[in-house]
Scaffold this motif. Sequence first.
Motif, short mmCIF file in Angstrom:
data_model
loop_
_atom_site.label_atom_id
_atom_site.label_comp_id
_atom_site.label_asym_id
_atom_site.label_seq_id
_atom_site.Cartn_x
_atom_site.Cartn_y
_atom_site.Cartn_z
N HIS A 40 0.85 -1.21 0.00
CA HIS A 40 0.00 0.00 0.00
C HIS A 40 0.87 1.24 0.00
O HIS A 40 0.58 2.23 -0.69
N ASN A 115 7.78 -5.21 4.53
CA ASN A 115 6.93 -4.04 4.79
C ASN A 115 5.74 -4.40 5.70
O ASN A 115 5.56 -3.78 6.76
N ALA A 119 5.33 -3.56 10.17
CA ALA A 119 4.24 -2.77 10.74
C ALA A 119 4.02 -3.12 12.22
O ALA A 119 4.03 -2.24 13.08
N GLY A 140 -8.10 -6.06 11.44
CA GLY A 140 -7.67 -6.21 10.05
C GLY A 140 -6.72 -7.39 9.92
O GLY A 140 -5.70 -7.30 9.24
N THR A 142 -6.87 -10.23 8.42
CA THR A 142 -6.83 -11.08 7.22
C THR A 142 -5.85 -10.55 6.17
O THR A 142 -5.56 -11.24 5.20
N GLY A 143 -5.37 -9.33 6.32
CA GLY A 143 -4.43 -8.76 5.34
C GLY A 143 -3.01 -9.22 5.59
O GLY A 143 -2.73 -9.93 6.57
N SER A 144 -2.11 -8.81 4.72
CA SER A 144 -0.70 -9.21 4.87
C SER A 144 -0.15 -8.75 6.21
O SER A 144 0.49 -9.51 6.94
N ALA A 145 -0.36 -7.47 6.54
CA ALA A 145 0.19 -6.94 7.79
C ALA A 145 -0.51 -7.55 9.01
O ALA A 145 0.14 -7.85 10.02
N ARG A 166 -13.58 -8.26 9.03
CA ARG A 166 -14.98 -8.20 8.60
C ARG A 166 -15.44 -9.50 7.95
O ARG A 166 -16.63 -9.65 7.68
N ARG A 170 -12.53 -15.76 5.98
CA ARG A 170 -11.10 -15.48 5.82
C ARG A 170 -10.37 -15.45 7.16
O ARG A 170 -9.20 -15.81 7.27
N ILE A 229 -1.93 1.87 12.95
CA ILE A 229 -0.83 1.50 12.04
C ILE A 229 -1.24 1.67 10.59
O ILE A 229 -0.45 2.11 9.76
N GLY A 230 -2.46 1.30 10.27
CA GLY A 230 -2.95 1.42 8.90
C GLY A 230 -4.31 2.09 8.88
O GLY A 230 -4.98 2.19 9.92
N SER A 231 -4.71 2.56 7.71
CA SER A 231 -6.01 3.27 7.62
C SER A 231 -6.75 2.81 6.37
O SER A 231 -7.24 3.60 5.59
N ILE A 232 -6.84 1.49 6.24
CA ILE A 232 -7.41 0.90 5.03
C ILE A 232 -8.91 1.22 4.91
O ILE A 232 -9.44 1.29 3.81
N SER A 254 2.03 4.31 14.71
CA SER A 254 3.36 3.76 14.42
C SER A 254 3.57 3.72 12.91
O SER A 254 2.76 3.13 12.18
N ARG A 303 0.73 -11.06 -1.48
CA ARG A 303 1.43 -9.82 -1.80
C ARG A 303 2.11 -9.95 -3.16
O ARG A 303 2.86 -10.92 -3.40
N1 LIG Z 1 2.48 2.06 9.58
C1 LIG Z 1 3.16 1.04 9.08
O1 LIG Z 1 4.29 0.80 9.46
C2 LIG Z 1 2.51 0.16 8.05
C3 LIG Z 1 3.24 -0.89 7.45
C4 LIG Z 1 2.56 -1.74 6.55
C5 LIG Z 1 1.22 -1.53 6.25
N2 LIG Z 1 0.59 -0.46 6.82
C6 LIG Z 1 -0.84 -0.19 6.51
O2 LIG Z 1 -1.65 -1.22 7.07
C7 LIG Z 1 -2.83 -1.39 6.28
C8 LIG Z 1 -2.99 -2.86 5.89
O3 LIG Z 1 -1.89 -3.22 5.07
P1 LIG Z 1 -1.79 -4.70 4.44
O4 LIG Z 1 -0.48 -4.75 3.77
O5 LIG Z 1 -2.15 -5.72 5.45
O6 LIG Z 1 -2.99 -4.65 3.37
P2 LIG Z 1 -3.78 -5.84 2.70
O7 LIG Z 1 -2.93 -7.05 2.64
O8 LIG Z 1 -4.37 -5.31 1.46
O9 LIG Z 1 -4.97 -6.13 3.74
C9 LIG Z 1 -6.00 -5.21 3.95
C10 LIG Z 1 -6.76 -5.58 5.22
O10 LIG Z 1 -7.71 -4.56 5.52
C11 LIG Z 1 -9.02 -5.13 5.57
N3 LIG Z 1 -9.98 -4.15 5.07
C12 LIG Z 1 -9.97 -3.54 3.86
N4 LIG Z 1 -10.99 -2.65 3.77
C13 LIG Z 1 -11.66 -2.74 4.95
C14 LIG Z 1 -12.82 -2.10 5.46
N5 LIG Z 1 -13.49 -1.18 4.75
N6 LIG Z 1 -13.24 -2.43 6.70
C15 LIG Z 1 -12.58 -3.34 7.42
N7 LIG Z 1 -11.48 -4.01 7.00
C16 LIG Z 1 -11.02 -3.69 5.78
C17 LIG Z 1 -8.96 -6.37 4.71
O11 LIG Z 1 -9.98 -7.24 5.08
P3 LIG Z 1 -10.64 -8.35 4.06
O12 LIG Z 1 -9.73 -9.53 4.12
O13 LIG Z 1 -11.97 -8.61 4.66
O14 LIG Z 1 -10.70 -7.71 2.70
C18 LIG Z 1 -7.56 -6.87 5.10
O15 LIG Z 1 -7.57 -7.47 6.38
C19 LIG Z 1 -2.67 -0.43 5.09
O16 LIG Z 1 -3.37 0.77 5.39
C20 LIG Z 1 -1.18 -0.18 5.03
O17 LIG Z 1 -0.86 1.06 4.42
C21 LIG Z 1 1.19 0.37 7.71
#
Ligand SMILES: NC(=O)c1ccc[n+]([C@@H]2O[C@H](COP(=O)([O-])OP(=O)(O)OC[C@H]3O[C@@H](n4cnc5c(N)ncnc54)[C@H](OP(=O)(O)O)[C@@H]3O)[C@@H](O)[C@H]2O)c1
Length: 308
Positions: A40, A115, A119, A140, A142-145, A166, A170, A229-232, A254, A303
Motif C-alpha cells: 500500500h 513491509n 508494521a 484487520g 486477514t491482510g498481509s500486515a 470483517r 477469511r 498503524i494502517g487506515s485501510i 506507528s 502480496r
Molecule cells: N504504519 C506502518 O508501518 C505500516 C506498514 C505496513 C502496512 N501499513 C498499513 O496497514 C494497512 C494494511 O496493510 P496490508 O499490507 O495488510 O494490506 P492488505 O494485505 O491489502 O490487507 C487489507 C486488510 O484490511 C481489511 N480491510 C480492507 N478494507 C476494509 C474495510 N473497509 N473495513 C474493514 N477491514 C477492511 C482487509 O480485510 P478483508 O480480508 O476482509 O478484505 C484486510 O484485512 C494499510 O493501510 C497499510 O498502508 C502500515
Amino acid sequence: MYAAVITSSDAPPAYCAHPAPVAHDENEMVVEVLAAGLHHLTRAKAQGTHYSSAGEFPRVPGADGVVRDAAGRLRYAVLDDTNLGTFAERTVIDVRRSVVLPDGIDPVRIAAAMNPGMASWIALRRRISFREGQRVLVLGATGSAGRMAVQIAKRFGAAQVFAAGRDATRLKTALDLGADRTLTFDEISAAADVDVVLDFVWGAPAADAMLPILTARADRSAPLEWVQIGSIAGATAPIPSVALRASRLQILGSGIGSVSARDMIAELPELAAAVTDGDIDVQARAVPLSRVAEAWNEKASERTVFVP
Ligand SMILES: NC(=O)c1ccc[n+]([C@@H]2O[C@H](COP(=O)([O-])OP(=O)(O)OC[C@H]3O[C@@H](n4cnc5c(N)ncnc54)[C@H](OP(=O)(O)O)[C@@H]3O)[C@@H](O)[C@H]2O)c1
C-alpha cells in the motif's frame, strides 16, 4: 535498462526504457534489483498520496526491495522518497538504509514480508513497551500486515491474540497462524480486556469498535494502548470523546516518522531472519516487472512481488 515509470497519479506505471542509475555520494550504491513488493505504501508514494511522498512525476515506484550489490551481497533496502524506486532492473540505495541478507534467502519472500511485517514488529518493539504476557487485538487480521501481526505478537510472547476483521471465513486462517480466537466487528467486545490493539483498519470500523471494547472492560482504569498503524477503511475516524474519558485509553500511531529510520533499520535483520527461517508465514506471488501495468491494480490475496 528497463523500469516501471509512472507519469500521473491516476494511471498505472508503464514498463519502458529508462536511463541507467548513477550514485551521487559515498553512501549511495547502484544495485541490481531482484524483487520488490507492491505494498500500500508503494502505491500511495507512487501516486503522491502518502505523507512521506513529494508526489513528483515521472517517477519509478518501489519503496523497498531485495537487491544485489556490486560485491555480490544480497541486501534488503528501504528507499527514502525518490523518483527512482525499486521497480527497475537497477536502482540506487543508501547503504545506511539497507541490511545484508544471508546467502540462500528467497528474495520474493523477503520482499513480500518486510513491509507488512515491520508494521507490527516496529509497533511492538519501538513504539510501545510491549511485555510478554500481554493480550493483543489485531484489527484487520486477514491482510498481509494483520496476518503477520498475529504471528509476531505471539512470537513476542503475547498471552492471547484476538484476530478481528470483517470476513469470518477469511479470519479462520488466523487460527493456523497462532491466533487464540477470531472475531468479527460485531463480536469485538469479547476482546475487551486486551492491553494492546494493533489497528490496520482505522476509519469508521475502528471508531465503532472502541466503545464496545472500552465499556466491557473488567477494569476501565487498566491501560489500553491503541496503536494506529494502517487506515485501510478510512483516513479519519470519528472517535467518541467518552472513549477517552471513561477508560485509560491511549491512542498512538506507528509508522514512518513516529519511529526514526535508524531504529527501524535496526530491527530489519531479526525480522529478515524470522522470515528466512520460515517462522513467519508469507503469502507472496512473483510477477515479472514487464507485467506491471496489468498487475498494478489486480486484486490478489498474496502480496504481489515484481521480479525484473
Ligand atoms: N504504519 C506502518 O508501518 C505500516 C506498514 C505496513 C502496512 N501499513 C498499513 O496497514 C494497512 C494494511 O496493510 P496490508 O499490507 O495488510 O494490506 P492488505 O494485505 O491489502 O490487507 C487489507 C486488510 O484490511 C481489511 N480491510 C480492507 N478494507 C476494509 C474495510 N473497509 N473495513 C474493514 N477491514 C477492511 C482487509 O480485510 P478483508 O480480508 O476482509 O478484505 C484486510 O484485512 C494499510 O493501510 C497499510 O498502508 C502500515
